[in-house]
Scaffold this active site. Structure first.
Site, PDB file in Angstrom:
ATOM      1  CB  SER A 210      24.274 139.734  39.261  1.00 26.22           C
ATOM      2  OG  SER A 210      22.969 139.636  38.731  1.00 26.22           O
ATOM      3  CE  LYS A 211      25.036 138.055  47.400  1.00 30.01           C
ATOM      4  NZ  LYS A 211      25.346 139.038  48.425  1.00 30.01           N
TER       5      LYS A 211
END
Length: 486
Positions: free
Chosen positions: A256-257
RNA sequence: GGCGCGUUCGUCUAGUGGCUUAGGACACCGCCCUCUCAAGGCGGGGAUCACGGGUUCGAAUCCCGUACGCGCUACCA
């Protein structure tokens, strides 16, 4: 079907950028297609109007092209099975939804979001094992349905999942998977805005587009029974499924970011070579069964098989990517590196300077083994581009002795006598001085390096002198003697 | 909570019942090379193959259970 040439698709939703997990999925589809003389289709799953992002499709295509994943059919490119944007296929989904309703495999549902919400809350309160729609609208009479329709009451179409049977399907990666139909919800197929959900759209499109192999991320495994039910309801042959393991953060959660970069654009902008990124991502969940780790795209194509895809998720390890980037960089020809370096210079503070190709090539040859990124051809050795303005303090302390200026002066004088010197000429000149003043070569080289480059590390001393050239070397020695004091 | 999937060095992985005192790569450490830094070469530490039961003469490899992790559980994909 088995003997047909495969048709596979990458079906991302346009979120604005290409996720590296998406890149991996696209890559495996691409490799599989190319390996088997098949067709690689790009289809845009833009059925969620709330998620519409301006320019997302263009970005996606750009990133795919950058990585070298050319698709045979898709938006803009076209093909015989278009349109390839789901938002342009609404009438098709409607038609197939109607067919399902007619067959009793799907039904209209007029329940309000409020009722759905209370239903869910109640089910949770009762600690029911699973929260599911209660099929309330399945039991509406023909008359009621007609009235509701005519009155324009908001409605969705739901899949009518029959209970008490086992839904089985095969998966190349997971082998055999089974779900109890009692655990499968009556999924919404057509939303109240008349857009289809992913579940309906992907099945209809995969069938219409003659997709033979559905290769996608593991997050879809749980909804595959719904898709299987749909194929069966239509009486269509199922594609072959292959659910790929997820890419993970260092803490093993889904990549994820929040824990680093996830867009392939980010990696491109950081200076990773596409060959390295593709190579790296290919190895995250697949290997040929041997120790080979360095691959070019054509080798990946010839060796790839879905059967050798792993089951477990893989952590995205930046250190290994860095290493692969260096490996790929070193394997590139001087010409290739020259072009990349020129691009990089255009982005740097030296963009208005003029360096000859020849000069840049010498830098590349000297630095190739010492860098992992193209931009390091600039920032680890700025002394090639500009006279050093500062001198490394630690090296001064270590190498700059009271007698150093005198030694360097000697060297300068000797160098000045040279005529168009080669690397060897510099070497001989230094050896000569070393002998004359009876000072070891090392004792001369270190301060000389400092004087000429401002640093204590870099390519071989004489390479450095040769590349810089006699005049520049002489000038820099003079400058250093003036500027360095202990 | 339910359902599903997974579990070999820190990380990516090889391994598909005896060839395994579990192999390679990245990272780490040491040595060699050497004018520095790299690259390269050599070597080292690091995995009781999640755990517990079976099956078998023999299991990382087959079966069952447990634990843990992850995914899904939306009128998102």
């Amino acid at each position: 079907m088995i003997n047909e040439t495969p048709r596979v698709r990458f079906a991302p939703s346009p979120t604005g950028y290409l996720h590296v997990g998406g890149l991996r999925t696209a890559l495996y589809n691409y490799l599989f297609a190319k390996k088997n003389n098949g067709t690689f289709v790009l289809r845009i799953e833009d059925t969620d109007r709330n998620r519409y992002v301006e320019g997302a499709v263009e970005n996606l295509i750009k990133a795919l092209m950058w990585a070298g994943l050319n698709f045979d059919e898709g938006p803009e490119t076209g093909g015989n099975y278009g349109p390839y944007m789901q938002s342009q296929r609404l009438d098709i989904y409607k038609k197939y939804a109607d067919e399902l309703i007619e067959k009793g495999k799907a039904y209209y549902c007029f329940c309000t979001p409020e009722r759905l919400k209370t239903l869910k809350e109640e089910q949770e309160k009762q600690k029911l094992p699973q929260a599911k729609y209660d099929k309330h609208c399945l039991h509406l009479s023909k008359k009621e349905i007609e009235n509701n329709l005519n009155a324009g009451i908001p409605k969705v179409v739901r899949l009518n999942v029959e209970g008490n049977n086992t839904i089985k399907f095969d998966d190349i990666v997971r082998e055999h998977v089974e779900f109890e139909s009692n655990n499968v919800d009556d999924q919404v197929l057509i939303k109240s805005d008349n857009y289809p959900t992913y579940h309906l759209a992907n099945v209809v499109d995969d069938h219409l587009m003659k997709i033979t192999h559905v290769i996608r991320g593991e997050e879809w495994l749980s909804s595959t029974p719904k898709h299987v039910l749909l194929y069966d309801a239509f009486g269509w042959e199922r594609p072959i499924f292959a659910h790929l393991p997820l890419l993970l953060n260092p803490d093993r959660s889904k990549l994820s970011k929040r824990q680093g970069d996830v867009a392939v654009e980010d990696y491109r902008d950081k200076g990773f070579l596409k060959d390295a990124l593709v190579n790296f991502v290919a190895l995250l969940g697949w290997n040929a069964g041997d120790d080979k780790e360095f691959y070019y795209m054509d080798e990946l194509i010839s060796r790839f098989t879905l059967e050798r895809v792993n089951k477990a998720g893989a952590v995205f390890d930046l250190q290994k990517l860095n290493w692969l980037n260096a490996e790929h960089l070193r394997k590139k020809s001087i010409e290739e590196l020259l072009n990349l370096l020129k691009d990089e210079i255009q982005k740097s503070e030296f963009k208005n300077q003029n360096y000859s190709d020849n000069y840049l090539k010498l830098i590349i040859e000297a630095m190739k083994e010492r860098v992992s990124f193209i931009k390091e051809f600039i920032d680890t050795c700025t002394y090639f581009y500009v006279t050093p303005a500062e001198y490394e303090q630690k090296s001064i302390e270590k190498n700059w002795k009271p007698e150093t200026p005198e030694h360097l002066n000697k060297l300068k004088q000797e160098f000045a006598l040279l005529n168009n010197p080669t690397k060897e000429d510099f070497e001989h000149a230094l050896a000569k001085v070393s002998e004359e003043i009876n000072v070891g070569k090392g004792k001369l080289i270190h301060p000389l390096r400092l004087a000429v480059s401002g640093q204590s590390t870099g390519p071989g001393m004489f390479d450095l002198l040769f590349i810089l050239g006699k005049d520049e070397v002489v000038k820099r020695i003079e400058t250093a003697i003036k500027n360095i004091s202990v």
